[in-house]
Write an enzyme that holds these catalytic residues in place. Structure first.
Site, short mmCIF file in Angstrom:
data_model
loop_
_atom_site.label_atom_id
_atom_site.label_comp_id
_atom_site.label_asym_id
_atom_site.label_seq_id
_atom_site.Cartn_x
_atom_site.Cartn_y
_atom_site.Cartn_z
N CYS A 1 -0.69 3.86 2.60
CA CYS A 1 0.57 3.91 3.64
C CYS A 1 1.67 4.32 4.92
CB CYS A 1 0.20 2.36 4.14
SG CYS A 1 -1.76 1.36 4.27
N CYS B 1 0.84 -0.98 -0.12
CA CYS B 1 0.04 -0.28 -0.13
C CYS B 1 0.87 1.43 0.18
CB CYS B 1 -0.68 0.03 0.93
SG CYS B 1 -2.16 1.75 1.65
#
Length: 341
Positions: free
Chosen positions: A116, A113
């Site tokens: 993230c 991700c």
């Protein structure tokens, strides 16, 4: 229109968070994780956190046990680091148990991700400077699927605030350091002295409105209809009462959304306005605001006259449930403008 006072702004934020907690109470089920941890402890002969002394443990040469508790069984060590790696195995101790004494922010992330990797360093930096007022629990959703399932994760990054074993607020996506600091500050203000690490007592609070207290008592007791009636009565008597109006709006949404059949998300016909609006409610209750707003924008694009007006009105009502600066609200407003003109 008069400008809202600081107290009114705080009250509105509290109402938004209260509604988020009500909504998440139906969308987030952490009991399965606790039950699984209890079963594992019974097999290994270890006591459950509930049976341990709830005091913060004393520092000692032995360090903490593998589950994050102190060697004397006193529960999670609140004097530990500001950032904790959490797994399915230690979730109950490090998140649910710790949240009885300290606000816990759960950072749900994954190695693949990209957003993230932008958000996590910001959270870690803030946690390191929080001086123990809250702790960051990092959870890799790929390595810990049971936790991801319990939080019903639809997209990451996702951050959930946990206090006294319950989710009280959440957000998805990347936010700036300033936005996160304000968000956490509002949560701590609302928690007050509910947690030992809270910041209550620094400012003398204003007396509570007994009508609001009565409505909140009904809300906490599960009498949502009664609480809604009380909030509406306060709003009718005092149209400028932002706290009551916000609470009423949020409860109206939660009750309406919970009444829908969740399968409407998959079965709603594209041209069925009522079904699409119901599907949007279900998506929003499931913490999927982008998808919910897109549903209604899609209706607006293909309708006209009263049906388009009804869809537009509903979308604007849903916007009011959130801070207007939320990125997904800003994006949805742009899509709305494009669909209308």
């Amino acid at each position: 229109m008069s400008r809202p006072t600081n107290r009114q702004q705080a009250a509105a934020a509290a109402a938004r968070q209260q509604a988020a907690a009500v909504a998440m109470s139906g969308a987030v089920d952490l009991s399965a994780l606790k039950e699984r941890a209890d079963a594992q402890r019974q097999q290994s002969g270890r006591p459950s956190p509930a049976s341990r002394t709830p005091e913060a443990p004393q520092d000692g040469p032995g360090g903490n046990a593998p589950d994050g508790s102190s060697p004397d069984g006193g529960g999670p060590d609140l004097s530990g680091g500001a950032v904790i790696d959490v797994t399915d195995e230690n979730f109950e101790t490090e998140v649910l148990g710790r949240s009885q004494h300290q606000l816990v922010l759960v950072d749900l992330w994954a190695e693949w991700c990209g957003p993230c990797k932008q958000l996590s360093p910001v959270l870690e930096s803030l946690a390191a400077r929080a001086q123990g007022s809250w702790v960051l629990a990092k959870i890799d959703v790929d390595a810990n699927p049971r936790i991801a399932q319990a939080f019903r994760v639809q997209s990451i990054p996702m951050v959930v605030a946990i206090a006294q074993g319950q989710p009280v607020a959440a957000f998805n996506g990347v936010r700036s350091e300033a936005e996160i600091s304000q968000w956490v500050g509002e949560i701590l203000d609302q928690l007050g002295d509910a947690l030992p690490g809270g910041e209550a007592g620094e400012v003398e609070p204003e007396p509570d409105d007994p009508r609001m207290v009565a409505a909140e008592d009904k809300l906490n007791a599960g009498d949502f209809e009664g609480a809604l009636a009380d909030y509406r009565a306060i709003t009718e008597a005092e149209p400028d009462n932002i706290e009551a109006a916000s609470a009423a709006r949020n409860l109206e949404f939660v009750l309406r959304a919970q009444a829908h059949d969740p399968t409407i998300v998959d079965t709603a016909a594209p041209a069925d306005v009522d079904a699409q609006l119901a599907a949007a409610d279900v998506l929003l209750l499931a913490q999927r605001p982008e998808d919910a707003f897109d549903r209604i924008v899609g209706v607006i694009r293909v309708t006209s006259g009263d049906e388009r007006t009804r869809a537009r009105t509903r979308l604007l009502e849903l916007f009011e449930l959130f801070d207007p600066a939320e990125p997904f609200v800003v994006a949805a407003r742009r899509k709305l403008a494009s669909a209308l003109f």
